[in-house]
Motif scaffolding. Structure first.
Motif, mmCIF file in Angstrom:
data_model
loop_
_atom_site.group_PDB
_atom_site.id
_atom_site.type_symbol
_atom_site.label_atom_id
_atom_site.label_comp_id
_atom_site.label_asym_id
_atom_site.label_seq_id
_atom_site.Cartn_x
_atom_site.Cartn_y
_atom_site.Cartn_z
ATOM 1 N N ALA A 1 32.777 -21.248 -23.062
ATOM 2 C CA ALA A 1 31.362 -20.970 -23.310
ATOM 3 C C ALA A 1 30.950 -21.324 -24.725
ATOM 4 O O ALA A 1 29.776 -21.622 -24.970
ATOM 5 N N ALA A 2 31.886 -21.293 -25.667
ATOM 6 C CA ALA A 2 31.540 -21.574 -27.060
ATOM 7 C C ALA A 2 32.795 -22.006 -27.804
ATOM 8 O O ALA A 2 33.916 -21.633 -27.443
ATOM 9 N N THR A 3 32.591 -22.809 -28.841
ATOM 10 C CA THR A 3 33.679 -23.259 -29.713
ATOM 11 C C THR A 3 33.224 -23.124 -31.155
ATOM 12 O O THR A 3 32.143 -23.587 -31.517
ATOM 13 N N VAL A 4 34.052 -22.468 -31.973
ATOM 14 C CA VAL A 4 33.730 -22.300 -33.387
ATOM 15 C C VAL A 4 34.972 -22.555 -34.218
ATOM 16 O O VAL A 4 36.100 -22.531 -33.705
ATOM 17 N N ASN A 5 34.772 -22.827 -35.502
ATOM 18 C CA ASN A 5 35.894 -22.950 -36.412
ATOM 19 C C ASN A 5 36.421 -21.565 -36.752
ATOM 20 O O ASN A 5 35.671 -20.588 -36.809
ATOM 21 N N SER A 6 37.700 -21.486 -37.013
ATOM 22 C CA SER A 6 38.307 -20.192 -37.294
ATOM 23 C C SER A 6 39.436 -20.369 -38.297
ATOM 24 O O SER A 6 40.257 -21.278 -38.182
ATOM 25 N N ASN A 7 39.451 -19.528 -39.305
ATOM 26 C CA ASN A 7 40.585 -19.466 -40.213
ATOM 27 C C ASN A 7 40.670 -18.061 -40.771
ATOM 28 O O ASN A 7 40.028 -17.134 -40.273
ATOM 29 N N PHE A 8 41.459 -17.889 -41.826
ATOM 30 C CA PHE A 8 41.672 -16.551 -42.376
ATOM 31 C C PHE A 8 40.384 -15.928 -42.891
ATOM 32 O O PHE A 8 40.228 -14.712 -42.893
ATOM 33 N N PHE A 9 39.437 -16.762 -43.309
ATOM 34 C CA PHE A 9 38.237 -16.267 -43.977
ATOM 35 C C PHE A 9 37.038 -16.118 -43.049
ATOM 36 O O PHE A 9 36.101 -15.394 -43.377
ATOM 37 N N HIS A 10 37.015 -16.805 -41.942
ATOM 38 C CA HIS A 10 35.866 -16.684 -41.055
ATOM 39 C C HIS A 10 36.274 -16.897 -39.610
ATOM 40 O O HIS A 10 37.327 -17.479 -39.317
ATOM 41 N N GLY A 11 35.446 -16.383 -38.696
ATOM 42 C CA GLY A 11 35.747 -16.509 -37.286
ATOM 43 C C GLY A 11 34.792 -15.674 -36.460
ATOM 44 O O GLY A 11 33.866 -15.049 -36.975
ATOM 45 N N VAL B 1 26.173 -14.004 -22.932
ATOM 46 C CA VAL B 1 27.073 -13.378 -23.888
ATOM 47 C C VAL B 1 26.527 -13.592 -25.297
ATOM 48 O O VAL B 1 25.908 -14.624 -25.590
ATOM 49 N N ALA B 2 26.708 -12.605 -26.153
ATOM 50 C CA ALA B 2 26.284 -12.694 -27.557
ATOM 51 C C ALA B 2 27.435 -12.264 -28.447
ATOM 52 O O ALA B 2 28.310 -11.488 -28.032
ATOM 53 N N TYR B 3 27.432 -12.763 -29.670
ATOM 54 C CA TYR B 3 28.499 -12.404 -30.603
ATOM 55 C C TYR B 3 28.063 -12.730 -32.025
ATOM 56 O O TYR B 3 27.196 -13.584 -32.259
ATOM 57 N N PHE B 4 28.658 -12.040 -32.980
ATOM 58 C CA PHE B 4 28.508 -12.398 -34.381
ATOM 59 C C PHE B 4 29.606 -13.388 -34.764
ATOM 60 O O PHE B 4 30.732 -13.322 -34.257
ATOM 61 N N TYR B 5 29.257 -14.290 -35.672
ATOM 62 C CA TYR B 5 30.197 -15.307 -36.138
ATOM 63 C C TYR B 5 30.106 -15.389 -37.657
ATOM 64 O O TYR B 5 29.037 -15.601 -38.204
ATOM 65 N N ASN C 1 26.146 -20.105 -42.760
ATOM 66 C CA ASN C 1 25.109 -19.093 -42.574
ATOM 67 C C ASN C 1 25.592 -17.666 -42.765
ATOM 68 O O ASN C 1 24.901 -16.723 -42.411
ATOM 69 N N GLY C 2 26.791 -17.490 -43.328
ATOM 70 C CA GLY C 2 27.312 -16.149 -43.467
ATOM 71 C C GLY C 2 27.595 -15.554 -42.106
ATOM 72 O O GLY C 2 28.179 -16.182 -41.236
ATOM 73 N N ARG C 3 27.131 -14.330 -41.911
ATOM 74 C CA ARG C 3 27.366 -13.641 -40.641
ATOM 75 C C ARG C 3 26.134 -13.832 -39.762
ATOM 76 O O ARG C 3 25.057 -13.315 -40.070
ATOM 77 N N SER C 4 26.291 -14.576 -38.671
ATOM 78 C CA SER C 4 25.149 -14.953 -37.850
ATOM 79 C C SER C 4 25.344 -14.517 -36.410
ATOM 80 O O SER C 4 26.472 -14.367 -35.929
ATOM 81 N N LEU C 5 24.217 -14.342 -35.712
ATOM 82 C CA LEU C 5 24.221 -13.901 -34.330
ATOM 83 C C LEU C 5 23.922 -15.084 -33.411
ATOM 84 O O LEU C 5 22.929 -15.783 -33.596
ATOM 85 N N TYR C 6 24.794 -15.285 -32.428
ATOM 86 C CA TYR C 6 24.637 -16.368 -31.466
ATOM 87 C C TYR C 6 24.644 -15.819 -30.036
ATOM 88 O O TYR C 6 25.171 -14.730 -29.785
ATOM 89 N N ALA C 7 24.074 -16.587 -29.133
ATOM 90 C CA ALA C 7 24.062 -16.210 -27.720
ATOM 91 C C ALA C 7 24.238 -17.449 -26.861
ATOM 92 O O ALA C 7 23.832 -18.556 -27.233
ATOM 93 N N LYS C 8 24.851 -17.257 -25.700
ATOM 94 C CA LYS C 8 24.964 -18.289 -24.678
ATOM 95 C C LYS C 8 24.499 -17.696 -23.352
ATOM 96 O O LYS C 8 24.893 -16.586 -22.993
ATOM 97 N N THR C 9 23.654 -18.429 -22.644
ATOM 98 C CA THR C 9 23.163 -17.967 -21.355
ATOM 99 C C THR C 9 23.635 -18.906 -20.250
ATOM 100 O O THR C 9 24.089 -20.015 -20.512
ATOM 101 N N GLY C 10 23.503 -18.436 -19.014
ATOM 102 C CA GLY C 10 23.877 -19.263 -17.873
ATOM 103 C C GLY C 10 25.340 -19.605 -17.815
ATOM 104 O O GLY C 10 25.713 -20.693 -17.353
ATOM 105 N N ILE C 11 26.190 -18.698 -18.272
ATOM 106 C CA ILE C 11 27.626 -18.999 -18.324
ATOM 107 C C ILE C 11 28.302 -18.672 -16.980
ATOM 108 O O ILE C 11 27.781 -17.904 -16.197
#
Length: 344
Positions: free
Chosen positions: A302-312, A325-329, A334-344
């Motif tokens: 449903a989603a792909t993001v970069n991830s390491n020790f400092f962010h995820g 589905v919604a989540y903080f990233y 953008n620092g701490r941001s709110l994202y959503a995906k619909t129709g999953i």
């Protein structure tokens, strides 16, 4: 206590997760994959916040400091549901049409010395104050599906009876579907999890997997919490759940290949859809993928993001029907941001 087993649903879910194991999660070598986080609803949110959906799945509700806000997934427009400079919102939960939230309140000075539990219908009306007590320093509010019980700041409230019971629970994780039990995560071993009866506040120790007090996620089968866990051994990752009451385990998937890490996961409210952030490999920037598995369907990213020790990414939160589905990233741009995906 009678367990309500659902063999058909379980078999289909295991089949779906087995497909995830076969598909793998991508090669850990090379640069991170292009990001596909979904629709950006809010950027630069300070501090932690629980996420909840409105009943119709149109809005995601979250708290930022002194305000409770709702963001439309369709229009990406934001509105303020509650705004009060004298409070600091510390937890949110939802049931039916209403959002429940807790706030630290300055009652007689500039010091936040009380904790107030309120509720609001995002579509109509002002917030209704339910309880106010001296603040014990705990930042959580949970409401039972039938809206009778609320766990907040070290207390268990019976709103129907108008009573309060001290809650010996470090971190409440959720009420059973009928509201008679509360899953608690405790700070001490050897019983890191327990069930608390909402009738009298009595506690029953639960079984836990090898991760012990580390909480990943859970769902319910009747009044038995199924605790999600995973283990790494001999180059494989075993994803399974432990029945907290009986201690029996049930395998969900086994991922082979390079080390795989189940970062964080969550079930939909009905326990029929699992969302799991999975990351393979090690090193610098790498990709974390949100796999969503509906009962009886093949897993999908449903989603792909970069991830390491400092962010995820943070915990995925599903709408009531499990289709959004919604989540903080936490990320660099953008620092701490709110994202959503619909129709999953």
């Amino acid at each position: 206590m009678t367990r309500q087993m659902q063999p058909t649903r379980t078999r289909l879910l295991i089949t779906s997760l087995a497909l995830l194991a076969a598909a793998g999660c991508g090669d850990s070598s090379g640069p991170a994959e292009p990001e596909d986080p979904g629709v950006l609803l809010f950027a630069g949110a300070p501090g932690p916040s629980d996420l909840v959906w409105t009943k119709d799945g149109a809005d995601v509700v979250y708290a930022i400091a002194t305000s409770l806000r709702a963001a439309s997934v369709g229009t990406q427009m934001e509105r303020t549901l509650v705004g009060d400079p004298s409070i600091s919102i510390r937890g949110t939960s939802s049931a039916g049409d209403r959002i429940y939230f807790g706030a630290a309140v300055a009652t007689s000075s500039s010091t936040l010395d009380a904790f107030r539990v309120s509720r609001i219908n995002p579509s109509a009306g002002a917030a209704e104050i339910l309880t106010t007590r001296a603040w014990g320093g705990r930042d959580y509010v949970l409401v039972s599906p039938n809206e009778r019980f609320v766990a907040a700041d070290g207390s268990l409230y019976d709103l129907q009876a108008g009573s309060r019971t001290d809650l010996a629970c470090s971190s409440p994780r959720g009420f059973s579907p009928d509201g008679t039990q509360l899953l608690c995560q405790n700070s001490s071993e050897p019983t890191p999890f327990s069930l608390v009866s909402t009738a009298d506040g009595s506690s029953q120790p639960l079984h836990a997997g090898p991760s012990g007090s580390f909480y990943i996620g859970h769902r319910w089968e009747g009044n038995s919490p199924q605790l999600l866990d995973y283990a790494l051994a001999n180059g494989t990752t075993r994803i399974y759940e432990t029945d907290g009451v009986t201690g029996t385990t049930r395998d969900l998937a086994q991922l082979d290949g390079s080390p795989t890490f189940l970062l964080i996961a969550n079930w939909s409210p009905d326990g029929r859809t699992l969302g799991a952030w999975i990351e393979k490999g090690s090193g610098g920037d790498r990709s974390a993928k949100l796999y969503v598995i509906h009962t009886g369907s093949a897993p999908a990213v449903a989603a792909t993001v970069n991830s390491n020790f400092f962010h995820g990414p943070d915990r995925p939160v599903f709408s009531a029907n499990g289709n959004s589905v919604a989540y903080f990233y936490y990320h660099d741009n953008n620092g701490r941001s709110l994202y959503a995906k619909t129709g999953i």
